[in-house]
Design a protein around this motif. Structure first.
Motif, mmCIF file in Angstrom:
data_model
loop_
_atom_site.group_PDB
_atom_site.id
_atom_site.type_symbol
_atom_site.label_atom_id
_atom_site.label_comp_id
_atom_site.label_asym_id
_atom_site.label_seq_id
_atom_site.Cartn_x
_atom_site.Cartn_y
_atom_site.Cartn_z
ATOM 1 N N ALA A 1 -101.747 69.922 -29.893
ATOM 2 C CA ALA A 1 -101.330 69.609 -28.344
ATOM 3 C C ALA A 1 -99.674 68.845 -28.697
ATOM 4 C CB ALA A 1 -102.016 68.476 -27.789
ATOM 5 N N MET A 2 -99.835 67.904 -29.641
ATOM 6 C CA MET A 2 -98.540 67.302 -30.044
ATOM 7 C C MET A 2 -97.363 68.347 -30.414
ATOM 8 S SD MET A 2 -99.495 63.684 -31.664
ATOM 9 C CE MET A 2 -100.443 64.163 -33.294
ATOM 10 N N VAL A 3 -98.125 69.343 -31.277
ATOM 11 C CA VAL A 3 -96.935 70.387 -31.767
ATOM 12 C C VAL A 3 -96.282 70.993 -30.541
ATOM 13 C CG1 VAL A 3 -96.723 72.424 -33.143
ATOM 14 C CG2 VAL A 3 -97.817 70.267 -34.230
ATOM 15 N N LEU A 4 -97.262 71.565 -30.017
ATOM 16 C CA LEU A 4 -97.230 72.446 -28.847
ATOM 17 C C LEU A 4 -95.986 71.583 -27.846
ATOM 18 C CD1 LEU A 4 -100.036 74.551 -27.727
ATOM 19 C CD2 LEU A 4 -98.075 75.414 -28.999
ATOM 20 N N VAL A 5 -96.335 70.641 -27.179
ATOM 21 C CA VAL A 5 -95.733 69.907 -26.137
ATOM 22 C C VAL A 5 -94.425 69.681 -26.868
ATOM 23 C CG1 VAL A 5 -95.405 67.806 -25.166
ATOM 24 C CG2 VAL A 5 -97.513 68.844 -25.080
ATOM 25 N N THR A 6 -94.304 69.375 -28.307
ATOM 26 C CA THR A 6 -93.067 68.788 -28.749
ATOM 27 C C THR A 6 -92.095 70.027 -29.145
ATOM 28 O OG1 THR A 6 -94.068 67.027 -29.858
ATOM 29 C CG2 THR A 6 -91.889 67.515 -30.534
ATOM 30 N N SER A 7 -92.545 71.108 -29.466
ATOM 31 C CA SER A 7 -91.709 72.322 -29.642
ATOM 32 C C SER A 7 -91.274 73.046 -28.468
ATOM 33 C CB SER A 7 -92.339 73.148 -30.891
ATOM 34 O OG SER A 7 -93.512 73.507 -30.328
ATOM 35 N N VAL A 8 -92.226 72.933 -27.433
ATOM 36 C CA VAL A 8 -91.866 73.884 -26.242
ATOM 37 C C VAL A 8 -90.821 73.008 -25.434
ATOM 38 C CG1 VAL A 8 -92.836 74.408 -24.013
ATOM 39 C CG2 VAL A 8 -94.014 75.030 -26.285
ATOM 40 N N LEU A 9 -90.936 71.760 -25.410
ATOM 41 C CA LEU A 9 -89.869 71.031 -24.581
ATOM 42 C C LEU A 9 -88.688 70.856 -25.027
ATOM 43 C CD1 LEU A 9 -91.211 69.003 -22.070
ATOM 44 C CD2 LEU A 9 -90.325 67.251 -23.859
ATOM 45 N N GLY A 10 -87.594 70.768 -24.227
ATOM 46 C CA GLY A 10 -86.283 70.798 -24.370
ATOM 47 C C GLY A 10 -85.675 71.826 -25.377
ATOM 48 N N ASP A 11 -84.455 71.481 -25.669
ATOM 49 C CA ASP A 11 -83.807 72.767 -26.564
ATOM 50 C C ASP A 11 -83.838 72.312 -28.026
ATOM 51 O OD1 ASP A 11 -81.774 72.272 -24.066
ATOM 52 O OD2 ASP A 11 -81.520 70.838 -25.876
#
Lengths: 503, 131
Positions: free
Chosen positions: A154-164
């Motif tokens: 969850a942490m990885v997905l949210v962090t890597s999907v979000l923003g540029d």
């Protein structure tokens, strides 16, 4: 069907005058904060946390859910009328919505956004009622290693999907994890990062962190950029839709819902991706017709996707105790504040709370439709409130909340510290969501991590002895590596890049 | 006789009344007209800040008067101070403002741009009410 019975029971409880009142209060507040850019549902919920500790958990959750949904509606109003998205998830709505408004079709744009949100929110909530219990049943069986893997994913997905910028996302995540470490280690009783301060050894209150980052940080940021040229708002009357608007809208609504819900339900980081995908899909299907000059499909699809994914985030929240958006992270903190242990067992131990919550989501959705269609011109008026008045109120509630959490003056000092952290994060473009997730998921993951290691007697292999855990780690690794590889490939082939841009 | 007449303008009845009087005065005195529209810029939307269309319309109407006119839009912490400052800088002969009918208590609570101008301007100030 069993779930349907339970939902009906919940609906019965939600229809009590008191609960109905909190639902109405929630959606009004939610729309209010959604309309105003910079103030989102996450901040509103964080500010209200200390106030609601006097209420029962059910009532406050009904209100929070209303705020969450209301925020999504409000964001679209600002997007359409002002071309400034009130929420990150309504960026796509602004593209076509504002064009429609400029062509004098603001009323139709607002109507398709509101009705689309209603349709998507209702379908989404019903899907939650269907999926969450099933997932929770599976969740109970999951061992500590897999649970830890889910947290990591969850942490990885949210962090890597979000923003540029992934780098910024991970900086923010690790800041959050560090903040989550402060205090006594629950296993050994050692004080970590407490700097010999007895008040710090008692762990940081999540209310103080969330309010500091969201409310104080934003207030300081706004104070630093107080005077800006006012934007031109497009006047609007009562939203309505003609027959052809209905015909063009209903399919995008359903497609948007189908896209949005899974993205919310899988811990993959909020509504930005599905709204974008929905916009692209509608654009393709319309073969570019009217797109770029105010196509109603471009509002209907993303708005539905937006709300469906908001509904979807309740699946991991209720079934696994894992939040994927800032608002649901703060809501999870609220649960813990009531002494309720979030996790797979929530559905069985607090089934009344869960089903009443789901039922009030349905009600809140209907209330929003009733409220927003006639009141749209009034909501637009909110934009004329001078910022100093608004933020003075926010600061007041922020300080009050921070103090009331533990009646400690030290917490107000911590609030200032986190406010400055929040200001710096905005200054350097660090996204806020990974930090909040780090603060909340960090300790949660740590408990499972230590559990898994204790079981395996300290062997690292204990983390990988479940198949599910290994699969999740692979997905997490892919989520980081694949975009990097794709990016590298794309850079090597500029012609293809150009083609992508054109599409 | 030349000189400058400053009009504190807002795109509503009060601003229009001030503008009409300003144009009349400018004709009488053979003076230049400087129309000032300001905002505190602390709200997302400020209805008394003229939009692009309103501004274009204003320029068009001013051009029709045949006077030497200028329009200025600015951000300032206090719009009243902004007008007074501009009047001082131009050594204006007159400032024209539109005022609201308000009770003394209402004035106390709301404060006002025109009050600020009336109290602090160096030159004569003409306060106009819309009919």
């Amino acid at each position: 069907m069993d779930n349907l019975d339970l939902l009906m029971g919940g609906l019965d409880a939600a229809l009590s005058p008191e609960n109905l009142l909190y639902a109405a209060l929630g959606v009004v507040l939610g729309t209010f904060v959604g309309v105003l850019p910079g103030i989102g549902p996450a901040m509103a919920v964080a500010l209200l946390l200390p106030v609601t500790f006097g209420l029962g958990p059910t009532q406050s959750f009904i209100m929070f859910a209303g705020i969450y949904y209301g925020g999504m509606y409000g964001g679209s109003t600002t997007s359409i009328l002002l071309n400034t998205p009130g929420e990150s998830s309504s960026v796509m709505t602004a593209l076509e919505g504002n064009k429609m408004a400029k062509k004098g079709r603001a009323a139709q744009a607002l109507a398709t956004a509101a009705i689309g949100s209603f349709v998507a929110g209702t379908i989404g909530t019903l899907l939650v009622a269907f999926f969450a219990p099933t997932l929770a049943d599976i969740g109970v069986e999951i061992g500590a290693p897999s649970y830890f893997a889910i947290v990591v994913l969850a942490m990885v997905l949210v962090t890597s999907v979000l923003g540029d910028s992934k780098l910024r996302g991970f900086i923010s995540l690790f800041l959050g994890l560090t903040i989550g470490l402060v205090g006594l280690d629950l296993n050994t009783g050692q004080a970590r990062l407490s700097f010999d301060q007895p008040l710090l050894a008692d762990r940081l209150d999540i209310v103080v962190v969330a309010v500091g980052i969201f409310a104080l940080g934003e207030a300081l940021w706004v104070a630093a950029h107080l005077r800006r040229k006012p934007l031109e708002v497009i006047p609007v009357g009562q939203p309505w839709m003609g027959r052809s608007d209905w015909r063009r809208s209903w399919k995008p609504w359903l497609r948007g819902t189908a896209l949005g819900f899974p993205f919310g339900a899988v811990p993959a980081g909020g509504a930005e991706t599905p709204t974008f995908l929905s916009y692209v899909l509608e654009r393709r299907l319309a073969k570019g017709r009217e797109f770029g000059e105010g196509a109603i499909e471009g509002v209907a699809g993303p708005e539905a996707a937006n709300n469906a994914s908001a509904a979807g985030t309740f699946v991991p929240l209720l079934a696994m105790g894992i939040p994927v958006t800032a608002t649901s992270a703060v809501m999870l903190a609220a649960l813990t504040g009531y002494g309720i242990q979030p996790g797979p067992q929530l559905m069985s131990t607090e089934s009344d709370l869960v089903w009443t919550l789901l039922a009030s989501l349905l009600l809140g959705n209907a209330l929003l439709l009733v409220l927003n269609l006639p009141l749209a011109p009034l909501w637009a008026k909110l934009l004329t409130i001078p910022r100093p008045y608004l933020y003075a109120g926010i600061l007041f509630f922020a300080s009050l909340g921070a103090y009331a959490a533990n009646l400690q003056a030290f917490d107000v000092f911590l609030l200032l510290v986190f406010g400055l952290v929040g200001l710096m994060m905005r200054r350097f473009g660090l996204p806020v969501l990974p930090l909040i997730l780090g603060v909340i998921l960090g300790p949660l993951g740590e408990t499972r991590f230590r559990e898994a290691l204790t079981i395996s007697g300290g062997e690292v292999s204990g983390l990988f002895d479940e198949a599910l855990a290994v699969v999740l780690y692979v997905i997490a690794a892919l989520a980081i590596v694949v975009p990097l590889v794709l990016g590298a490939l794309r850079r090597r082939d500029p012609a293809q890049e150009k083609e992508r841009m054109l599409v | 006789m030349t000189g400058t007449i400053v009009v504190a303008y807002t795109p509503d009845a009060f601003g229009e009344a001030a503008l009409a009087t300003g144009v009349e005065e400018a004709r009488l005195r053979g003076a230049d007209l400087l129309v000032v529209n300001g905002t505190r810029g602390d709200a997302l939307v400020d209805e008394s800040f003229a939009s692009r269309e309103e501004l274009a319309d204003l320029r068009h109407r001013l051009a029709e008067t045949g006077l030497a006119t200028e329009v200025r839009q600015a951000l300032a912490a206090d719009v009243g101070d902004l007008v007074v400052e501009i009047a001082r800088e131009r050594d204006a002969a007159l400032v024209v403002v539109g005022v609201r009918r308000r009770s003394p208590v209402g004035k106390l609570l709301m404060g006002s741009v025109s009050q600020r101008i009336l109290l602090t301007a160096d030159c004569p100030v003409l306060a106009v009410k819309p009919d």
